[in-house]
Design an enzyme around this catalytic site. Structure first.
Site, short mmCIF file in Angstrom:
data_model
loop_
_atom_site.label_atom_id
_atom_site.label_comp_id
_atom_site.label_asym_id
_atom_site.label_seq_id
_atom_site.Cartn_x
_atom_site.Cartn_y
_atom_site.Cartn_z
N ALA A 148 -44.39 -3.48 -31.78
CA ALA A 148 -44.66 -3.76 -30.37
C ALA A 148 -46.14 -4.05 -30.22
O ALA A 148 -46.95 -3.67 -31.07
CB ALA A 148 -44.28 -2.59 -29.48
N THR A 149 -46.47 -4.71 -29.13
CA THR A 149 -47.87 -4.86 -28.72
C THR A 149 -47.92 -4.66 -27.22
O THR A 149 -47.23 -5.34 -26.47
CB THR A 149 -48.42 -6.25 -29.08
OG1 THR A 149 -48.26 -6.48 -30.48
CG2 THR A 149 -49.89 -6.37 -28.70
#
Length: 200
Positions: free
Chosen positions: A10-11
């Protein structure tokens, strides 16, 4: 005996400027090299003044959002007072710490607006709380934070801060195989919360 590392990927980013707070995250949900969904949501509204963006296990993010939302609504109902952003971040910290033996696998960026102004906090899975002007979490964080640091100014307009958040997440997506498939952005100002999605 071998152990395989589970990479959820994820970011998520957060930016605080003079005129508001921006939170954003990409949409890909993956476990290891397998993409489970291209339409996951990792940015969550909390009331009409606060929001959180997260990286980690999606079920943990959703559960934390539900618990925190319910706790804040209950406290505001009982006391007839608005919970400050700092108090809400401390409450989230206490929730995370209370599960430290079996922690939520989530890194969280929490932000909002109250009568003291705009606030942005970063929390780890066991509840440490750090207030900052900008942050990035998740597997794409090292790339995203470089983009934000190079261009951040406290006097950016909220619109320019949102564009910076989008560019930072796009840069992370281009280098991080477990991030991708669109971006969700929440902007918080004294006028309320606005949400938008960017398709890639």
């Amino acid at each position: 005996m071998s152990y395989e590392r589970l990479v959820t990927g994820a970011t998520a980013v957060g930016i605080r400027v003079d005129s508001g707070v921006v939170l954003g995250a990409e949409r890909r949900i993956s476990y290891g090299g397998y993409i489970v969904s291209r339409a996951g949501r990792k940015v969550f509204k909390i009331g009409n003044r606060m929001a959180m963006a997260a990286a980690g296990l999606v079920g943990d993010m959703q559960t934390l959002h539900r618990i925190l939302n319910a706790e804040i609504m209950y406290r505001e109902l009982v006391t007839s007072l608005k919970v400050s952003v700092r108090a809400a971040a401390k409450l989230l910290s206490a929730i995370l710490y209370s599960y430290k033996l079996m922690p939520f696998i989530s890194e969280i960026i929490f932000g909002g607006y109250d009568e003291e102004g705009y606030h942005l906090y970063v929390l780890d899975p066991v509840g440490s709380v750090i207030e900052d002007d900008y942050a990035a979490v998740g597997t794409g964080a090292p790339i995203a934070i470089g983009i934000i640091e190079a261009e951040y100014r406290k006097d950016l307009s909220l619109e320019n801060a949102a564009d910076l958040a989008i560019r930072a997440i796009k840069a992370a997506i281009s280098r991080d195989a477990v991030s991708g498939d669109g971006i969700d952005i929440i902007t918080i100002s004294k006028d309320g919360i606005n949400e938008k999605s960017v398709l890639l």
